[in-house]
Write a protein that holds these residues in place. Structure first.
Motif, short mmCIF file in Angstrom:
data_model
loop_
_atom_site.label_atom_id
_atom_site.label_comp_id
_atom_site.label_asym_id
_atom_site.label_seq_id
_atom_site.Cartn_x
_atom_site.Cartn_y
_atom_site.Cartn_z
N ASP A 15 0.84 -1.20 0.00
CA ASP A 15 0.00 0.00 0.00
C ASP A 15 0.87 1.24 0.00
OD1 ASP A 15 -2.74 -0.71 -0.11
OD2 ASP A 15 -2.64 -1.44 1.94
N THR A 16 1.47 1.53 -1.15
CA THR A 16 2.38 2.68 -1.24
C THR A 16 1.91 3.73 -2.24
OG1 THR A 16 3.65 1.35 -2.81
CG2 THR A 16 4.46 1.44 -0.55
N GLU A 17 0.90 3.40 -3.04
CA GLU A 17 0.47 4.34 -4.08
C GLU A 17 0.03 5.66 -3.47
OE1 GLU A 17 0.91 5.18 -7.55
OE2 GLU A 17 0.35 3.06 -7.70
N HIS A 18 -0.68 5.60 -2.35
CA HIS A 18 -1.15 6.83 -1.72
C HIS A 18 0.02 7.63 -1.16
CE1 HIS A 18 -4.29 9.44 -0.27
NE2 HIS A 18 -3.80 9.42 0.95
N LEU A 19 1.05 6.95 -0.69
CA LEU A 19 2.23 7.66 -0.17
C LEU A 19 2.95 8.40 -1.30
CD1 LEU A 19 3.73 5.02 2.29
CD2 LEU A 19 2.29 7.00 2.82
N TYR A 20 2.98 7.80 -2.47
CA TYR A 20 3.61 8.46 -3.62
C TYR A 20 2.78 9.67 -4.05
CZ TYR A 20 6.35 8.83 -7.91
OH TYR A 20 7.18 9.28 -8.91
N TYR A 21 1.47 9.52 -4.01
CA TYR A 21 0.60 10.66 -4.29
C TYR A 21 0.85 11.80 -3.30
CZ TYR A 21 -3.57 13.53 -3.59
OH TYR A 21 -4.41 14.60 -3.38
N LEU A 22 0.90 11.48 -2.02
CA LEU A 22 1.12 12.51 -1.00
C LEU A 22 2.49 13.17 -1.15
CD1 LEU A 22 -0.37 10.78 2.17
CD2 LEU A 22 -1.38 12.65 0.83
N SER A 23 3.48 12.41 -1.60
CA SER A 23 4.83 12.97 -1.79
C SER A 23 4.83 13.99 -2.91
CB SER A 23 5.82 11.84 -2.09
OG SER A 23 5.88 10.93 -1.03
N SER A 38 -7.79 13.09 -8.25
CA SER A 38 -8.21 12.89 -9.65
C SER A 38 -7.11 13.31 -10.61
CB SER A 38 -9.51 13.65 -9.94
OG SER A 38 -9.34 15.04 -9.72
N ASP A 39 -6.39 14.40 -10.27
CA ASP A 39 -5.24 14.81 -11.09
C ASP A 39 -4.20 13.69 -11.11
OD1 ASP A 39 -6.28 17.34 -11.59
OD2 ASP A 39 -5.22 18.25 -9.88
N TYR A 40 -3.91 13.15 -9.93
CA TYR A 40 -2.89 12.10 -9.81
C TYR A 40 -3.29 10.89 -10.65
CZ TYR A 40 0.20 8.64 -7.69
OH TYR A 40 1.14 7.66 -7.50
N PHE A 41 -4.54 10.49 -10.55
CA PHE A 41 -5.02 9.34 -11.31
C PHE A 41 -4.84 9.58 -12.81
CE2 PHE A 41 -8.33 7.05 -13.60
CZ PHE A 41 -8.14 5.75 -13.15
N GLU A 42 -5.25 10.75 -13.27
CA GLU A 42 -5.18 11.07 -14.70
C GLU A 42 -3.74 11.17 -15.18
OE1 GLU A 42 -6.28 12.23 -18.59
OE2 GLU A 42 -7.54 11.42 -16.99
N TRP A 43 -2.89 11.90 -14.46
CA TRP A 43 -1.55 12.22 -14.97
C TRP A 43 -0.52 11.14 -14.69
CZ3 TRP A 43 -1.91 17.71 -12.42
CH2 TRP A 43 -2.81 18.48 -13.15
N TYR A 44 -0.66 10.48 -13.54
CA TYR A 44 0.35 9.49 -13.16
C TYR A 44 -0.06 8.06 -13.51
CZ TYR A 44 2.82 13.06 -10.43
OH TYR A 44 3.51 14.18 -10.04
N LEU A 188 -7.83 4.71 -5.01
CA LEU A 188 -7.63 5.68 -6.09
C LEU A 188 -8.26 5.24 -7.40
CD1 LEU A 188 -3.91 6.70 -5.43
CD2 LEU A 188 -5.91 8.16 -5.15
N MET A 189 -8.59 3.93 -7.51
CA MET A 189 -9.14 3.38 -8.74
C MET A 189 -10.62 3.07 -8.65
SD MET A 189 -6.21 3.26 -10.15
CE MET A 189 -4.56 3.37 -9.48
N ALA A 190 -11.23 3.32 -7.50
CA ALA A 190 -12.62 2.93 -7.27
C ALA A 190 -13.53 3.45 -8.37
CB ALA A 190 -13.08 3.43 -5.91
N GLY A 191 -14.30 2.55 -8.96
CA GLY A 191 -15.26 2.95 -9.99
C GLY A 191 -14.73 2.92 -11.40
#
Length: 215
Positions: A15-23, A38-44, A188-191
């Motif tokens: 479970d590190t994806e959220h930590l990378y987003y926060l960084s 939503s920006d993170y999901f789209e761009w990263y 981050l991927m829900a839905g």
């Protein structure tokens, strides 16, 4: 019959994806810029373009990126070191159950430094035959190269292999390599529908069930 599994790392095993987003969010906040989920999901996770265009919009250039990236990586490493529970719930029993029955490798877009920091205190590494990080191949996901390299290392036919991913660009990479891909969704991927995936699951027990059916 399933003979090989290629696993993504961040968001799948740990479970590190959220930590990378926060960084990345923390880094941009230093420049009075915001990064939403939503920006993170789209761009990263979909387009693989990062958020450098925001920094260029305030006058920073490509020549500034190495130092900025280094700062972001320092923030991320700090968060990884401070984290107390990184392994996704249920993952260790799953990979332990698969160990010795199928060949398994990790194919991640993470840098080796971050991968090693994540796994230094974790019990997962010994269950896998190999690890491929960003430095081990040319062309990041969604390019097929990472998974083609992984398939080559596994030494099994593509039809006997499956990829476990969590992001649209990971799915695109697996499909471009002509590999079946099971998506393990997280917050981050829900839905998101993940069109083209072999299966989409929302929990590790569901993933366990799908893999057992392929054995």
């Amino acid at each position: 019959m399933l003979k090989g599994i290629l696993w993504d790392n961040d968001g799948v095993l740990v479970d590190t994806e959220h930590l990378y987003y926060l960084s990345n969010k923390e880094l941009l906040n230093e420049y009075n810029l915001d990064l939403t989920e939503s920006d993170y999901f789209e761009w990263y996770l979909m387009r693989n373009i990062g958020s450098w265009h925001l920094l260029e919009g305030i006058g920073l250039t490509k020549e500034d990126q190495p130092l900025i990236r280094k700062r972001r990586n320092t923030i991320y490493t700090s968060k990884l070191v401070e984290a107390t529970e990184l392994v996704k719930e249920g993952i260790e029993p799953l990979v332990k159950a698969l160990y010795g029955k199928v060949s398994m490798g990790i194919v991640t877009s993470a840098f080796r430094e971050h991968f090693d920091t994540i796994h230094a205190r974790l019990p997962l590494r010994d269950y896998f035959d190999f690890v491929l990080t960003n430095e081990d191949y040319e062309g990041s996901k969604p390019s097929p190269t990472p998974y083609l390299c992984g398939l080559d290392r596994l030494g099994v036919p593509a039809e006997n292999c499956v990829v476990i991913e969590d992001s649209p660009r990971g799915l695109a990479s697996a499909r471009a390599a002509n590999l079946r891909c099971i998506i393990l969704r997280h917050k981050l991927m829900a839905g998101f529908t993940f069109q083209g995936a072999y299966k989409v699951v929302d929990s590790v027990p569901e993933l366990h069930k799908e893999l057992m059916e392929l054995m």
